[in-house]
Design a protein around this motif. Structure first.
Motif, PDB file in Angstrom:
ATOM      1  N   GLY A 179     -31.890 -20.458  24.312  1.00 59.40           N
ATOM      2  CA  GLY A 179     -30.979 -21.151  23.814  1.00 59.40           C
ATOM      3  C   GLY A 179     -29.647 -20.250  22.846  1.00 59.40           C
ATOM      4  O   GLY A 179     -28.919 -21.036  22.178  1.00 59.40           O
ATOM      5  N   PHE A 180     -29.763 -18.878  22.919  1.00 62.89           N
ATOM      6  CA  PHE A 180     -28.886 -18.050  22.153  1.00 62.89           C
ATOM      7  C   PHE A 180     -28.321 -17.067  23.389  1.00 62.89           C
ATOM      8  O   PHE A 180     -28.853 -16.047  23.635  1.00 62.89           O
ATOM      9  CB  PHE A 180     -29.802 -17.490  21.321  1.00 62.89           C
ATOM     10  N   HIS A 237     -19.131 -10.903  11.056  1.00 63.77           N
ATOM     11  CA  HIS A 237     -20.697 -11.335  11.330  1.00 63.77           C
ATOM     12  C   HIS A 237     -20.768 -12.309  12.549  1.00 63.77           C
ATOM     13  O   HIS A 237     -20.029 -13.226  12.531  1.00 63.77           O
ATOM     14  CB  HIS A 237     -21.388 -12.013  10.111  1.00 63.77           C
ATOM     15  N   GLY A 238     -21.605 -12.084  13.449  1.00 71.24           N
ATOM     16  CA  GLY A 238     -21.940 -12.844  14.499  1.00 71.24           C
ATOM     17  C   GLY A 238     -21.230 -11.894  15.789  1.00 71.24           C
ATOM     18  O   GLY A 238     -21.722 -12.325  16.990  1.00 71.24           O
ATOM     19  N   SER A 239     -20.604 -11.037  15.595  1.00 68.39           N
ATOM     20  CA  SER A 239     -19.966 -10.256  16.661  1.00 68.39           C
ATOM     21  C   SER A 239     -21.104  -9.275  17.396  1.00 68.39           C
ATOM     22  O   SER A 239     -22.094  -8.919  16.641  1.00 68.39           O
ATOM     23  CB  SER A 239     -18.791  -9.468  15.960  1.00 68.39           C
ATOM     24  N   ILE A 257     -25.485 -15.411  12.072  1.00 69.77           N
ATOM     25  CA  ILE A 257     -24.505 -16.620  11.332  1.00 69.77           C
ATOM     26  C   ILE A 257     -25.230 -17.849  12.244  1.00 69.77           C
ATOM     27  O   ILE A 257     -24.515 -18.976  12.413  1.00 69.77           O
ATOM     28  CB  ILE A 257     -23.108 -16.614  11.944  1.00 69.77           C
ATOM     29  N   ASN A 258     -26.441 -17.723  12.561  1.00 68.87           N
ATOM     30  CA  ASN A 258     -27.056 -19.063  13.291  1.00 68.87           C
ATOM     31  C   ASN A 258     -28.161 -19.475  12.135  1.00 68.87           C
ATOM     32  O   ASN A 258     -29.087 -18.944  12.039  1.00 68.87           O
ATOM     33  CB  ASN A 258     -27.673 -18.710  14.697  1.00 68.87           C
ATOM     34  N   GLU A 299     -28.120 -32.304   9.166  1.00 68.83           N
ATOM     35  CA  GLU A 299     -27.441 -31.696   8.065  1.00 68.83           C
ATOM     36  C   GLU A 299     -26.770 -30.292   8.334  1.00 68.83           C
ATOM     37  O   GLU A 299     -25.603 -29.984   7.950  1.00 68.83           O
ATOM     38  CB  GLU A 299     -28.730 -31.254   7.011  1.00 68.83           C
ATOM     39  N   ILE A 300     -27.355 -29.559   9.488  1.00 71.14           N
ATOM     40  CA  ILE A 300     -26.749 -28.356   9.971  1.00 71.14           C
ATOM     41  C   ILE A 300     -25.298 -28.652  10.410  1.00 71.14           C
ATOM     42  O   ILE A 300     -24.097 -28.117  10.170  1.00 71.14           O
ATOM     43  CB  ILE A 300     -27.325 -28.066  11.401  1.00 71.14           C
TER      44      ILE A 300
END
Length: 678
Positions: free
Chosen positions: A299-300, A492-494, A505-506, A592-593
């Motif tokens: 899933g990523f 961040h996340g790049s 960032i996940n 909540e996420i």
């Protein structure tokens, strides 16, 4: 007077060659109009002997709002550069015969209802000859041994004649309805017909019957899209390796690599134990090894891709890059079967690496970016090279020194007349003190003794990156030509900065990228050549998401541009891809996420003028997201504008729509941050 001066400033980017006080021509800026004058070179194919390269080249006619792609022929020594296919008929997907004497490609000519295989002799002049007549069309060509392999989206229970009749009925039908009983129903910009399946076929290169290869195996290639990277054929034509969804439920696909003998009725799953995606099977030239790319986190999509080698005798597997903190991509086997050449994202630049079968990576190139690699049997390595200042051009790469020799002169004369400004890479301190790499593009004639406005761009993904490449749709130098210092930051996340950085960032998409964005603005505010009162920002897709977050949080920007925004994480369920669902649960399972990161929850604090842009055919971020955001802004009496393209998708691709897009963005920002130095 101020209005007159502003009007003149707005007109400057659209002028062609101006004249100085002596009446001599000055260089143009890299305007949006110039972008559409540039020809665009695609992925090259190289002959086995290394003598010839064929690449698709697309040029556009703005007046007609159309583009045309022809195949061009280049000599590896730079002595030949000319069109190979005829004008007025698109051609793509070049594939050389094993002896290099012929070239196969895909074209739609004459009475063709779909793309077909055409052949041309490389030894001399002559018309291309049609080989296939497949009613569902062909794509993803590979020429192996005596056969040409291809992918087609077929009706699995019909013969070719019945398929042709079915397609004719659909074309003539007055019913426009689509029907689905399971996922997937769409991909990016097109609907998926659940009656059809993607399969690999082959036919003799000298003509003959089409033979189904994967259909008898009971497995289909990805329904969302399949091409040359979805399969590979053993050099001896004994086996096929291909990628298929093991789970077949369409909700949470698990793509695995399957191996089968050609002509068999079943296939072996080589990656059944891995729940994350496996992809891109590649047989070694000596036929002893199969390589593929493997991810670890289901899933990523941004998870690091490792190279796994399979010994075809024992079927033993070994991961050769698990200790390397970069993601393998753009791979081609070296002719000696001792490793791979790859175009790898590495800290804001796409570099050519050699990765040996022992797993040792060696950087070949350093500055500017390279891609679309192809290698001949004699080791001749070619690809495309680009930077912020010039679009892809065909080059031959010395695999030892990394030096690149330009083989194409396409666009040279035009770019020689353009002043494209300058750029540099900088590093600043972002979220939690981490180093953040950022590209800064300066306007032509930049004078650091003056103050300039800032346009801070926010890239999409989020698990992509802004590399040293030439972007036609969001060109930083075009934005800079308007009179803005333009920047892209790799928050961040790049990708290209290691596994920990990309996954940081996940599931919290918001906190670190937002802090990195504010820190970037603060970095610029400290510069004497930036006017802190003239700052604007914007982005598309995830960049539209983060721009929507800025609407409801503190920031220094006078106005925002928000393209195809992920604005409401709940209604994003209408897309072809559910962002956090597989890994972190759906919104009803882990609400909540979504409450913490969805921009629409921050609407109470929205107060920044925003230009919203979206296309009807966008199925990755459905167009309703933009309308929700625009209604919210209008309901709060916030200055806003919505631009809607009924015939565009996630990207604005048509020439005149693109010119309109650039012009509207320019005019919008000029209202809130006057362009040019002061």
């Amino acid at each position: 007077m101020r209005r007159l001066l502003l009007t003149l400033l707005l007109l400057l980017p659209t002028l062609a060659l101006a004249q100085d006080d002596n009446g001599e021509d000055e260089r143009k800026v890299l305007s949006a109009e110039v972008l559409w004058e540039l020809d665009r070179i695609g992925s090259p194919a190289i002959s086995p002997t290394g003598d010839w390269i064929v690449a698709p080249v697309t040029d556009y006619d703005v007046e007609e709002d159309t583009g045309e792609t022809r195949l061009w022929l280049f000599a590896a020594d730079g002595s030949v550069e000319r069109p190979l296919t005829v004008e007025g008929q698109d051609a793509s997907s070049p594939a050389f015969s094993p002896d290099g004497d012929r070239l196969a490609f895909v074209a739609k000519r004459g009475d063709d209802e779909a793309g077909q295989i055409y052949l041309i002799n490389m030894g001399g002049p002559g018309e291309a000859q049609k080989l296939s007549d497949v009613p569902t069309g062909v794509g993803g060509l590979k020429w192996v041994g005596e056969h040409i392999y291809f992918v087609s989206s077929v009706y699995p229970d019909m013969d070719w004649e019945a398929m042709e009749e079915k397609l004719t009925e659909e074309k003539e039908s007055k019913v426009s309805a689509h029907q689905w009983n399971a996922l997937p129903y769409s991909s990016w910009d097109h609907w998926i017909d659940e009656e059809r399946q993607n399969h690999v076929f082959r036919m003799p290169a000298d003509g003959g019957d089409v033979e189904a290869i994967t259909q008898p195996l009971g497995r289909q290639l990805s329904r969302s899209g399949a091409g040359a990277g979805s399969y590979d054929v053993h050099p001896d034509e004994t086996h096929i390796a291909f990628v298929a969804d093991r789970k077949l439920d369409g909700v949470d696909p698990d793509y695995d690599v399957f191996l089968a003998e050609i002509g068999a009725d079943s296939a072996d799953n080589l990656t059944a134990e891995n729940e994350a995606s496996d992809s891109t099977p590649m047989f070694s030239p000596d036929g002893e090894t199969l390589a593929y790319l493997q991810q670890d986190i289901a899933g990523f999509y941004g998870d690091t891709q490792d190279i796994v080698l399979v010994d075809l005798d024992s079927l033993e597997q070994r991961n050769i890059t698990e200790d390397w903190d970069r993601s393998a991509s753009g791979l081609v086997w070296a002719p000696g079967s001792d490793g791979f050449f790859g175009s790898i994202q590495d800290e804001g630049t796409v570099r050519v690496f050699f990765i040996g079968t022992d797993g040792e990576p060696r950087a070949i190139t350093t500055d500017t970016s390279y891609g679309d690699l192809a290698v001949a049997d004699d080791g001749t390595l070619v690809g495309t090279n680009e930077s912020f200042l010039y679009p892809p051009r065909l080059v031959r790469i010395d695999s030892d020194s990394g030096e690149a020799e330009r083989l194409s002169t396409i666009n040279k004369e035009l770019l020689d007349s353009v002043d494209a400004g300058s750029y540099e890479s900088v590093t600043y301190s972002g979220h939690d003190g981490a180093d953040i790499q950022m590209w800064v593009n300066y306007p032509p004639g930049f004078d650091e003794s003056k103050e300039y406005p800032l346009f801070l761009l926010i890239h999409g993904g989020p698990h992509g990156s802004i590399n040293d490449v030439f972007h036609f749709r969001w060109n930083a130098q075009t934005f800079a030509s308007w009179g803005y210092v333009t920047a892209w930051h790799n928050f961040h996340g790049s990708s290209g900065f290691g596994q920990d950085f990309v996954d940081y960032i996940n599931p919290d998409w918001l906190t670190a990228p937002y802090n990195d964005t504010i820190a970037a603005a603060e970095w610029f505010a400290d510069k004497s050549w930036i006017d802190g009162d003239r700052m604007v920002a914007g982005g598309g897709s995830y960049g539209g998401y983060l721009s929507s977050i800025l609407l409801g949080k503190a920031h220094p920007f006078n106005a925002l541009m928000i393209h195809a925004p992920v604005y409401n994480m709940y209604s994003q369920m209408a897309a072809d891809f559910a962002v956090h669902a597989t890994r972190f649960g759906n919104f009803w399972e882990n609400p909540e996420i979504y409450k913490e990161i969805s921009p629409h929850y921050y609407a109470e604090d929205f107060d920044t003028p925003a230009l919203i842009i979206h296309g009807q055919q966008d199925l990755r971020v459905p167009v309703g997201q933009a309308f929700e955001l625009f209604r919210t802004l209008q309901s709060k009496d916030i200055e806003s504008r919505l631009i809607y393209f009924p015939d565009e998708n996630h990207w604005v691709l048509k020439p005149n729509n693109s010119l309109y897009w650039y012009d509207e963005v320019r005019k919008w920002f000029a209202n809130f941050a006057e362009p040019g130095p002061q």
